[in-house]
Design a protein around this motif. Structure first.
Motif, PDB file in Angstrom:
ATOM      1  N   GLN A  31       0.524  -1.887   0.195  1.00 17.66           N
ATOM      2  CA  GLN A  31      -0.418   0.317   0.135  1.00 17.66           C
ATOM      3  C   GLN A  31       0.678   1.022  -0.425  1.00 17.66           C
ATOM      4  N   THR A  55      -5.986   3.453   0.022  1.00 12.52           N
ATOM      5  CA  THR A  55      -5.805   2.018   0.387  1.00 12.52           C
ATOM      6  C   THR A  55      -6.018   0.595  -0.047  1.00 12.52           C
ATOM      7  N   ARG A  68      -6.438   7.208   3.274  1.00 13.73           N
ATOM      8  CA  ARG A  68      -7.123   7.833   4.784  1.00 13.73           C
ATOM      9  C   ARG A  68      -5.557   8.268   5.699  1.00 13.73           C
ATOM     10  N   GLU A 111     -11.345   8.707   6.859  1.00 15.50           N
ATOM     11  CA  GLU A 111     -11.599   8.210   5.166  1.00 15.50           C
ATOM     12  C   GLU A 111     -11.832   9.106   4.465  1.00 15.50           C
ATOM     13  N   SER A 190      -5.423  -4.558  -1.343  1.00 18.38           N
ATOM     14  CA  SER A 190      -5.529  -3.716  -0.305  1.00 18.38           C
ATOM     15  C   SER A 190      -5.898  -4.747   0.806  1.00 18.38           C
ATOM     16  N   SER A 194      -9.347  -2.861   5.519  1.00 20.39           N
ATOM     17  CA  SER A 194      -9.403  -0.909   5.522  1.00 20.39           C
ATOM     18  C   SER A 194      -9.776  -1.158   3.812  1.00 20.39           C
TER      19      SER A 194
END
Length: 236
Positions: A31, A55, A68, A111, A190, A194
């Motif tokens: 990520q 994310t 995020r 988020e 991902s 998350s």
């Protein structure tokens, strides 16, 4: 195996994954996380740290990019933060702004669903997309960073969980590279917990692939995420 997708892709993806079920562990793209030491004390140690994480391991082709943002503030002062995003593709530009507040001495996470530029030119084999963001707060120097991606024009936007990717990403990437497609990888990945809790977070994705055990875990521990996936799937 759970495959959420537009109908035209479902059978192809299930078959491909079953063929790779016994494949060795693969290396995955991590990520994309950017860390900012925004303020420091007299000894040079950060008193305010902000992390901005995509994310998904790749920015979607269109729709929104789930991002995020976490502020770890040990400065003893509550602050209001302004985040400005600029998404640009070969022939589009989208601006968006968000605000968040951090309380003194705590860690705060939000988020965001950041709109991304849409590609209108379909004549090229690939195109570039940049997502630039700027962080601002009163009496704090602004900071700017950019997430950048290069996308093939002839491959769907696929997202799979990290667990699926660990066993399958390497062989599937090899098959994609050996094909006539200009894509370099089969799918973005991902972390399961998350995943976005709003169906809008998946509007730039064509296919989402999870294991049965992951789906059951989402239903038990993150029902908002499983509901969001169902809504996205049913909305077509």
């Amino acid at each position: 195996m759970r495959v959420f997708s537009k109908p035209c892709f479902a059978i192809v993806l299930v078959a491909g994954l079953l063929l790779q079920a016994m494949a060795p562990i693969s290396l995955l793209h991590a990520q994309d996380v950017r860390t900012h030491g925004i303020a420091k004390d007299k000894d040079g140690k950060p008193t305010i740290t902000m992390t901005v994480e995509s994310t998904f391991s790749q920015i979607p082709l269109h729709g929104v990019a789930p991002v995020r943002v976490t502020v770890d503030d040990r400065s003893g002062v509550a602050r209001k933060w302004r985040l400005a995003f600029e998404s640009t593709s070969d022939d589009d530009r989208v601006l968006s702004r968000f605000e968040m507040e951090s309380k003194k001495g705590t860690s705060t996470t939000v988020e965001l669903l950041v709109p991304v530029a849409t590609r209108f030119n379909t004549s090229s084999y690939s195109y570039d997309q940049d997502l630039q963001y700027t962080i601002k707060a009163d009496k704090i120097p602004s900071e700017t960073e950019t997430f950048s991606e290069a996308f093939p024009a002839d491959w769907p936007s696929i997202l799979m969980s990290r667990e699926v990717g660990v066993r399958n990403a390497g062989p599937l990437d090899s098959q994609v590279e050996a094909s006539s497609s200009s894509a370099e990888s089969f799918a973005a990945t991902s972390e399961l917990m998350s995943l976005p809790s709003s169906w809008r977070g998946y509007c730039g994705i064509d296919v989402v692939i999870l294991t049965d055990s992951e789906w059951l875990r989402l239903q038990a521990e993150a029902p908002a995420v499983s509901q969001a996936l169902l809504e996205w799937n049913r909305l077509g």
